[in-house]
Scaffold this motif. Structure first.
Motif, short mmCIF file in Angstrom:
data_model
loop_
_atom_site.label_atom_id
_atom_site.label_comp_id
_atom_site.label_asym_id
_atom_site.label_seq_id
_atom_site.Cartn_x
_atom_site.Cartn_y
_atom_site.Cartn_z
N LYS A 1 0.86 -1.17 0.00
CA LYS A 1 0.00 0.00 0.00
C LYS A 1 0.91 1.23 0.00
N ILE A 2 0.69 2.11 -0.93
CA ILE A 2 1.48 3.35 -1.02
C ILE A 2 0.84 4.33 -0.05
N GLN A 3 1.54 4.60 1.07
CA GLN A 3 0.93 5.33 2.17
C GLN A 3 1.80 6.49 2.62
N PRO A 4 1.32 7.69 2.65
CA PRO A 4 0.18 8.16 1.87
C PRO A 4 0.61 8.30 0.42
N PRO A 5 -0.28 8.01 -0.50
CA PRO A 5 0.15 8.11 -1.90
C PRO A 5 0.35 9.56 -2.33
N PRO A 6 1.47 9.85 -2.98
CA PRO A 6 1.61 11.19 -3.56
C PRO A 6 0.46 11.43 -4.55
N ILE A 7 0.15 12.64 -4.82
CA ILE A 7 -0.98 12.97 -5.70
C ILE A 7 -0.84 12.24 -7.04
N LEU B 1 -1.98 0.91 -4.74
CA LEU B 1 -1.31 -0.35 -4.45
C LEU B 1 -0.32 -0.72 -5.53
N LEU B 2 0.77 -1.36 -5.10
CA LEU B 2 1.71 -2.01 -6.01
C LEU B 2 1.59 -3.50 -5.71
N ILE B 3 1.22 -4.29 -6.71
CA ILE B 3 0.98 -5.71 -6.52
C ILE B 3 2.03 -6.51 -7.30
N ILE B 4 2.80 -7.31 -6.56
CA ILE B 4 3.81 -8.18 -7.17
C ILE B 4 3.23 -9.59 -7.13
N TYR B 5 3.02 -10.18 -8.31
CA TYR B 5 2.33 -11.46 -8.35
C TYR B 5 3.21 -12.63 -8.78
#
Length: 83
Positions: free
Chosen positions: A23-29, A34-38
């Motif tokens: 979770k990108i917290q807090p996300p820049p504008i 989310l970044l999901i690595i699968y």
């Protein structure tokens, strides 16, 4: 369901199938939530929105920049869509 609850459900579901979800917290504008690595070396960006939620102009612009760099970025509106 609120966007925060939806995001938590998506994160939990993806982690249950061995994805790494940051979770990108807090996300820049404009940056997706989310970044999901699968798989090793494979990932995508996910912007969580409710079924009626809309991307801001900043989000649209940042998603465009990511796509110019051949990144995969998706607007995710349900757990099923994330899977």
């Amino acid at each position: 369901m609120s966007e925060a609850r939806l995001q938590a459900s998506i994160k939990k579901s993806l982690e249950s199938i061995d994805c790494i979800v940051q979770k990108i917290q807090p996300p820049p504008i404009g940056v997706p939530d989310l970044l999901i690595i699968y798989e090793p070396g494979k990932h995508f960006w996910g912007e969580v929105k409710t079924p009626t939620g809309k991307l801001s102009k900043a989000q649209q612009a940042y998603h465009h920049l990511l796509r110019l760099k051949h990144e995969h970025v998706y607007t995710i509106r349900s757990v099923e869509q994330a899977l």
